[in-house]
Write a protein that holds these residues in place. Structure first.
Motif, short mmCIF file in Angstrom:
data_model
loop_
_atom_site.label_atom_id
_atom_site.label_comp_id
_atom_site.label_asym_id
_atom_site.label_seq_id
_atom_site.Cartn_x
_atom_site.Cartn_y
_atom_site.Cartn_z
N ASN A 94 0.85 -1.18 0.00
CA ASN A 94 0.00 0.00 0.00
C ASN A 94 0.89 1.23 0.00
OD1 ASN A 94 -2.53 -1.24 0.00
ND2 ASN A 94 -2.34 -1.70 2.17
N PRO A 95 0.53 2.23 -0.77
CA PRO A 95 1.34 3.44 -0.83
C PRO A 95 1.29 4.19 0.49
CG PRO A 95 -0.70 3.73 -2.04
CD PRO A 95 -0.65 2.29 -1.60
N GLU A 96 2.26 5.04 0.66
CA GLU A 96 2.28 5.89 1.85
C GLU A 96 1.05 6.81 1.83
OE1 GLU A 96 4.48 6.03 4.48
OE2 GLU A 96 5.21 4.16 3.61
N PRO A 97 0.47 7.07 3.00
CA PRO A 97 -0.66 8.01 3.04
C PRO A 97 -0.22 9.36 2.48
CG PRO A 97 -0.39 6.92 5.16
CD PRO A 97 0.79 6.54 4.31
N GLY A 98 -1.10 9.97 1.78
CA GLY A 98 -0.78 11.28 1.20
C GLY A 98 -2.03 11.95 0.69
N PRO A 99 -1.87 13.16 0.21
CA PRO A 99 -3.03 13.92 -0.26
C PRO A 99 -3.54 13.40 -1.60
CG PRO A 99 -1.03 15.17 -0.64
CD PRO A 99 -0.64 13.94 0.12
N PRO A 100 -4.84 13.55 -1.84
CA PRO A 100 -5.38 13.22 -3.15
C PRO A 100 -4.90 14.23 -4.19
CG PRO A 100 -7.13 13.96 -1.66
CD PRO A 100 -5.86 13.97 -0.89
N VAL A 101 -4.91 13.82 -5.43
CA VAL A 101 -4.56 14.71 -6.54
C VAL A 101 -5.81 14.80 -7.43
CG1 VAL A 101 -3.08 15.03 -8.56
CG2 VAL A 101 -2.13 14.03 -6.45
N ILE A 102 -6.21 16.02 -7.74
CA ILE A 102 -7.42 16.23 -8.53
C ILE A 102 -7.09 16.98 -9.82
CG2 ILE A 102 -8.99 16.15 -6.57
CD1 ILE A 102 -9.04 19.23 -6.61
N ALA A 103 -7.99 16.84 -10.80
CA ALA A 103 -7.85 17.56 -12.06
C ALA A 103 -9.24 17.90 -12.59
CB ALA A 103 -7.09 16.71 -13.09
N TYR A 104 -9.36 19.08 -13.15
CA TYR A 104 -10.61 19.50 -13.77
C TYR A 104 -10.84 18.67 -15.03
CZ TYR A 104 -13.57 22.27 -16.83
OH TYR A 104 -14.54 22.67 -17.70
N LYS A 105 -12.08 18.26 -15.27
CA LYS A 105 -12.41 17.51 -16.47
C LYS A 105 -13.35 18.30 -17.38
CE LYS A 105 -13.78 13.10 -18.31
NZ LYS A 105 -14.28 11.78 -18.06
N SER A 106 -14.54 18.67 -16.87
CA SER A 106 -15.47 19.43 -17.70
C SER A 106 -16.53 20.10 -16.85
CB SER A 106 -16.13 18.53 -18.75
OG SER A 106 -16.98 17.59 -18.12
N PHE A 107 -17.21 21.05 -17.47
CA PHE A 107 -18.29 21.79 -16.82
C PHE A 107 -19.39 21.91 -17.86
CE2 PHE A 107 -20.18 25.93 -15.41
CZ PHE A 107 -20.64 25.49 -14.18
N ASP A 108 -20.50 21.23 -17.63
CA ASP A 108 -21.59 21.19 -18.60
C ASP A 108 -22.76 22.02 -18.09
OD1 ASP A 108 -20.09 19.33 -20.14
OD2 ASP A 108 -20.78 17.73 -18.82
N ILE A 109 -23.02 23.14 -18.76
CA ILE A 109 -24.14 23.99 -18.39
C ILE A 109 -25.39 23.47 -19.08
CG2 ILE A 109 -25.08 26.32 -18.50
CD1 ILE A 109 -22.16 27.34 -18.49
N VAL A 110 -26.40 23.14 -18.28
CA VAL A 110 -27.65 22.60 -18.80
C VAL A 110 -28.68 23.70 -19.01
CG1 VAL A 110 -29.52 20.97 -18.32
CG2 VAL A 110 -27.18 20.41 -17.65
N SER A 111 -28.75 24.62 -18.08
CA SER A 111 -29.71 25.72 -18.16
C SER A 111 -29.16 26.89 -17.34
CB SER A 111 -31.07 25.29 -17.61
OG SER A 111 -31.01 25.13 -16.20
N GLU A 112 -29.95 27.94 -17.21
CA GLU A 112 -29.52 29.10 -16.43
C GLU A 112 -29.31 28.78 -14.96
OE1 GLU A 112 -31.98 32.54 -16.98
OE2 GLU A 112 -32.21 32.09 -19.10
N THR A 113 -29.90 27.69 -14.49
CA THR A 113 -29.82 27.38 -13.06
C THR A 113 -29.22 26.01 -12.76
OG1 THR A 113 -32.06 26.48 -13.12
CG2 THR A 113 -31.83 28.82 -12.54
N GLU A 114 -28.77 25.29 -13.77
CA GLU A 114 -28.26 23.94 -13.52
C GLU A 114 -27.03 23.64 -14.38
OE1 GLU A 114 -29.83 19.34 -13.87
OE2 GLU A 114 -31.28 20.94 -13.85
N ALA A 115 -26.04 23.00 -13.74
CA ALA A 115 -24.83 22.59 -14.44
C ALA A 115 -24.27 21.34 -13.78
CB ALA A 115 -23.81 23.71 -14.41
N TYR A 116 -23.38 20.64 -14.50
CA TYR A 116 -22.70 19.46 -13.97
C TYR A 116 -21.20 19.71 -14.03
CZ TYR A 116 -27.13 17.04 -14.15
OH TYR A 116 -28.43 16.67 -13.93
N PHE A 117 -20.57 19.56 -12.87
CA PHE A 117 -19.13 19.79 -12.74
C PHE A 117 -18.44 18.43 -12.63
CE2 PHE A 117 -15.27 20.72 -10.40
CZ PHE A 117 -14.78 21.80 -11.12
N HIS A 118 -17.47 18.16 -13.50
CA HIS A 118 -16.76 16.88 -13.52
C HIS A 118 -15.29 17.11 -13.16
CE1 HIS A 118 -19.85 14.92 -16.24
NE2 HIS A 118 -20.15 16.20 -16.37
#
Length: 184
Positions: free
Chosen positions: A25-49
């Motif tokens: 098992n790897p040493e404990p450490g911080p997660p690494v994140i990356a932006y993938k996409s942002f899908d705007i569905v309407s003026e009030t709704e979106a999906y963040f990936h």
């Protein structure tokens, strides 16, 4: 002949044991994140990936994680933190902060979520995946068409990930085209 068979078995056993790879098992450490996409569905709704890799595989919170360091109001109650930024008239990005004078409410401009607990029973504890967040009211300031987000996450051991800034998004508010045409 028996001696030759015994030597052969010992050599075969040695090769077999030497070829087995122990999963570490790897040493404990911080997660690494990356932006993938942002899908705007309407003026009030979106999906963040976004994608993540967590070396020690302790992602997400259980619904019962509400005491101690995960108590409501603590930094770790929500493990997803996102700040809305808008572009001002000088072209600079500014962290959004709102104050509603009628309700006497202050909003920090943070979007906070709890990532659901991920049960990791594998021998290799490292996790990699994608998280999709449905955002209702994704743009709190409707008169700010150019915006972006800064975001980061925490794992259960309170390791903070890298902070990621999304690209700039443009989404006009209703009536913007009419406003631009009338004021040209």
């Amino acid at each position: 002949m028996r001696k030759l068979l015994a030597i052969f078995l010992l050599v075969a056993l040695g090769l077999f044991l030497g070829s087995c790879k122990k999963i570490t098992n790897p040493e404990p450490g911080p997660p690494v994140i990356a932006y993938k996409s942002f899908d705007i569905v309407s003026e009030t709704e979106a999906y963040f990936h976004f994608t993540f890799t967590d070396p020690d595989g302790d992602m997400g919170l259980k619904s019962s994680d509400t005491s101690g360091p995960f108590a409501f109001g603590s930094e770790y109650y929500n493990d997803f933190h996102m700040r809305f930024q808008f572009k001002n008239y000088q072209g600079n990005y500014i962290d959004s902060v709102w104050y509603d004078q009628l309700a006497v409410l202050y909003d920090s401009g943070f979007v906070l979520y709890r990532i659901p607990f991920i049960d990791n029973n594998s021998k290799n504890k490292s996790l990699t995946g994608e998280i999709i967040i449905k955002m209702a009211g994704f743009r709190p300031a409707s008169n700010k068409p150019n915006f972006r987000y800064n975001f980061y996450i925490y794992d259960r051991a309170h390791h903070k990930s890298n902070v990621v800034t999304t690209p700039e998004f443009y989404f006009p508010w209703p009536g913007m085209a009419k406003y631009v045409l009338e004021n040209d």
